[in-house]
Design an enzyme around this catalytic site. Structure first.
Site, PDB file in Angstrom:
ATOM      1  N   ASN A 107      73.014  57.621   0.050  1.00 24.89           N
ATOM      2  CA  ASN A 107      71.919  58.592   0.071  1.00 24.89           C
ATOM      3  C   ASN A 107      71.637  59.009  -1.356  1.00 24.89           C
ATOM      4  O   ASN A 107      72.524  58.971  -2.212  1.00 24.89           O
ATOM      5  CB  ASN A 107      72.298  59.813   0.919  1.00 24.89           C
ATOM      6  N   GLY A 122      79.605  65.553   5.413  1.00 26.88           N
ATOM      7  CA  GLY A 122      79.103  66.783   4.810  1.00 26.88           C
ATOM      8  C   GLY A 122      77.652  66.666   4.374  1.00 26.88           C
ATOM      9  O   GLY A 122      77.005  65.642   4.570  1.00 26.88           O
ATOM     10  N   HIS A 174      70.065  62.132  -3.746  1.00 31.00           N
ATOM     11  CA  HIS A 174      69.807  63.572  -3.687  1.00 31.00           C
ATOM     12  C   HIS A 174      69.220  64.037  -5.022  1.00 31.00           C
ATOM     13  O   HIS A 174      69.749  63.671  -6.079  1.00 31.00           O
ATOM     14  CB  HIS A 174      71.114  64.304  -3.382  1.00 31.00           C
ATOM     15  N   ASP A 234      75.498  66.216   1.421  1.00 34.90           N
ATOM     16  CA  ASP A 234      75.475  65.759   0.028  1.00 34.90           C
ATOM     17  C   ASP A 234      76.837  65.877  -0.658  1.00 34.90           C
ATOM     18  O   ASP A 234      76.920  66.191  -1.842  1.00 34.90           O
ATOM     19  CB  ASP A 234      74.402  66.538  -0.779  1.00 34.90           C
TER      20      ASP A 234
HETATM   21  C1  GAR Z   1      63.782  62.162  -3.164  1.00 35.68           C
HETATM   22  O1  GAR Z   1      63.736  62.924  -4.336  1.00 35.68           O
HETATM   23  C2  GAR Z   1      65.107  62.334  -2.469  1.00 35.68           C
HETATM   24  O2  GAR Z   1      66.177  62.495  -3.338  1.00 35.68           O
HETATM   25  C3  GAR Z   1      64.862  63.598  -1.693  1.00 35.68           C
HETATM   26  O3  GAR Z   1      63.580  63.444  -1.193  1.00 35.68           O
HETATM   27  C4  GAR Z   1      62.801  62.685  -2.119  1.00 35.68           C
HETATM   28  C5  GAR Z   1      62.111  61.579  -1.367  1.00 35.68           C
HETATM   29  O4  GAR Z   1      61.117  60.993  -2.148  1.00 35.68           O
HETATM   30  N1  GAR Z   1      65.847  63.779  -0.671  1.00 35.68           N
HETATM   31  C6  GAR Z   1      66.372  64.947  -0.354  1.00 35.68           C
HETATM   32  O5  GAR Z   1      66.035  66.007  -0.846  1.00 35.68           O
HETATM   33  C7  GAR Z   1      67.433  64.875   0.731  1.00 35.68           C
HETATM   34  N2  GAR Z   1      68.205  66.069   0.723  1.00 35.68           N
HETATM   35  P1  GAR Z   1      60.376  59.675  -1.650  1.00 35.68           P
HETATM   36  O6  GAR Z   1      60.027  59.866  -0.162  1.00 35.68           O
HETATM   37  O7  GAR Z   1      59.151  59.591  -2.501  1.00 35.68           O
HETATM   38  O8  GAR Z   1      61.317  58.523  -1.865  1.00 35.68           O
END
Ligand code: GAR
Length: 203
Positions: free
Chosen positions: A102, A138, A104, A140
């Site tokens: 994943n 958990g 973050h 992240d």
């Molecule tokens: C990314 O920045 C990712 O890290 C975040 O959502 C965005 C998705 O961008 N994820 C989270 O915050 C998960 N907790 P994208 O749809 O343009 O790839």
């Protein structure tokens, strides 16, 4: 890959994987909601897609089982969550623990959860970034594969900061998903090491 939103990280992996030497192919893209750009990106590239909204299941454990089964049907070596705004449950982790990544938009262990850029801005940090990690139970908290630092600039709002983070996040994701796919990897306590058979190291 699993997505919930615009899918720019997905697009970066689609672009990278068009070169055979990258060493990874995207076998399917799944989402927990319909009508998102992430799914449209996959469809435009002829990648199979599926949608499993939690609302279509009796409860979260039933959704978790369905998600695990659906992902398993594509027989992926690795699962990449990129902007997937649901937690992987026990059924999913039983099948894919140790080989689900994943990304973050913060420097773990700071600012976990749904609003990494907003929380970093509110705290007033001068440097934040993105973290690629192996998913555990958990939020992240899993073993860290890679991190990239990004400055917070005067005048940033949540959107400008998140966009700057995402530029670095996409490059990190492409570099490390390729490296992990080509080399395999294993966990040495919380350290993620290249080499070895990923499948031998599920928790
Ligand atoms: C990314 O920045 C990712 O890290 C975040 O959502 C965005 C998705 O961008 N994820 C989270 O915050 C998960 N907790 P994208 O749809 O343009 O790839």
């Amino acid at each position: 890959m699993l997505v919930s939103g615009s899918g720019t990280n997905l697009q970066a992996l689609i672009d990278a994987s068009s070169a055979a030497e990258y060493g990874a192919q995207i076998v399917a893209v799944g989402a927990d909601r319909d009508g998102i750009e992430g799914l449209a990106r996959a469809e435009r590239h002829g990648i199979p897609t599926f949608v499993l909204p939690t609302s279509q299941f009796e409860d979260r454990p039933a959704w978790d089982v369905a998600l695990a089964d659906k992902v398993a049907s594509y027989e992926p070596d690795l699962v990449v969550l990129a902007g997937f705004m649901k937690l992987a449950g026990p059924a999913f982790l039983a099948l894919f623990g140790g080989r689900t990544l994943n990304t973050h938009p913060a420097l773990s262990p700071a600012f976990p959860g749904m609003h990494g850029p907003r929380d970093a801005l509110a705290y007033g940090v001068k440097i934040t970034g993105a973290t690629l990690f192996v998913v555990d139970e958990g939020v992240d908290t899993g073993p860290i594969v890679a991190q990239v630092a990004v400055p917070v600039l005067d005048g940033d709002d949540e959107s400008t900061l998140h966009e700057r983070i995402k530029t670095s996040e996409r490059a990190m994701l492409v570099e490390w998903v390729g490296a992990l796919a080509r080399n395999g990897f294993h966990l040495d306590d919380r350290a993620v090491r290249l080499g070895g058979d990923t499948h031998d190291h599920q928790p």
